[in-house]
Design an enzyme around this catalytic site. Sequence first.
Site, PDB file in Angstrom:
ATOM      1  N   GLY A 181      28.301 -14.523 -81.423  1.00 45.99           N
ATOM      2  CA  GLY A 181      27.083 -15.626 -80.620  1.00 45.99           C
ATOM      3  C   GLY A 181      27.407 -16.248 -79.776  1.00 45.99           C
ATOM      4  N   GLY A 183      26.024 -14.335 -76.690  1.00 49.13           N
ATOM      5  CA  GLY A 183      25.082 -13.280 -76.432  1.00 49.13           C
ATOM      6  C   GLY A 183      23.988 -14.184 -75.609  1.00 49.13           C
ATOM      7  N   CYS A 186      21.661 -12.955 -78.393  1.00 47.07           N
ATOM      8  CA  CYS A 186      22.440 -13.189 -79.400  1.00 47.07           C
ATOM      9  C   CYS A 186      21.558 -14.570 -80.454  1.00 47.07           C
ATOM     10  CB  CYS A 186      23.447 -12.731 -79.858  1.00 47.07           C
ATOM     11  SG  CYS A 186      24.570 -13.358 -80.868  1.00 47.07           S
TER      12      CYS A 186
END
Length: 347
Positions: A181, A183, A186
């Site tokens: 999570g 990124g 993301c």
Amino acid sequence: MRIEEDLKLGFKDVLFRPKRSTLKSRSQVSLTRQFTFKHTQTQWQGVPVIAANMDTVGSFAMARTLASFEMMTAVHKHYSLAQWQTFVSETDPALLGHVMVSTGTSEDDFTKTRQILAMSSALRFICVDVANGYSQHFVEFLRKIREACPNHVILAGNVVTGEMVEELILSGADIVKVGIGPGSVCTTRVKTGVGYPQLSAIIECADAAHGLGGQIVGDGGCTCPGDVAKAFGGGADFVMLGGMLAAHEECGGEIVDVDGEPFMKFYGMSSSSAMDKHAGGVAEYRASEGKTVLLPYRGPVENTVRDILGGVRSTCTYVGASQLKELTKRTTFIRVREQENNVYGKE
């Protein structure tokens, strides 16, 4: 249900505490690392920064450029066998030593990966990549590909906790990819409520991996060279970058004209853009867990690479580490509430 009370930290929550140093110049700092991998006992030497296996980052062109800096590229899994054959036939075998062949966990992925690896003995690295590395199916696939490819170095992920790092290493991974999570494109943490602050994940997972003779990759969450340095300081052996390397000439992303200025499309690999392109759309039983953004076109990636590596070298001089390997031993993080003075905007 249970609640863990320990506070977990991201890169924005800490800074390095400077320490006395005998280094006179950043040029005295070596960023080259040498690793011997657990399951193959093969060695690799280079700068342990990896371009992410995203189709708008991990391209053949990116691999060629980053190899000139002794960095690695996890080439995305959506190239055809014919495209791989052309790349391998036109590329120096020494460069292929800085390339990872990415794969999913389907039977088709398994077959295709073995066909790609058969093209050259210089292709030594496999990147087994799924969003959720906690599934039993993933562990079983890892064991299968380890048995089929006993002489290849396997990177597998993603996970964020020590016990799963240990499970993956014992199941055949040489290197474990850490991050759920963090990124820039993301949205897993928003869509699912699942995740782990990246710096704490790196610190805890590195401890678990190193105890078994494995390595980890900090994957995601880096927004600037200082974050890359913090990942290394926290114990990451490698750092994987997506957004920081996006929108460059080598990326192969779609260029869009906005008011006369060039922008490049960048999206997460669980986004609707990626699923529309590679899977025929978002399946009715799932949600998109990524976003699509337009980034200003940034030209050749080599300038960005020099900025990133220069920042990490500077970190090393501030804490007295003459080699990247020493950085984590020289690291003391301090908890902070602020990172920078933004009165004239962000860097």
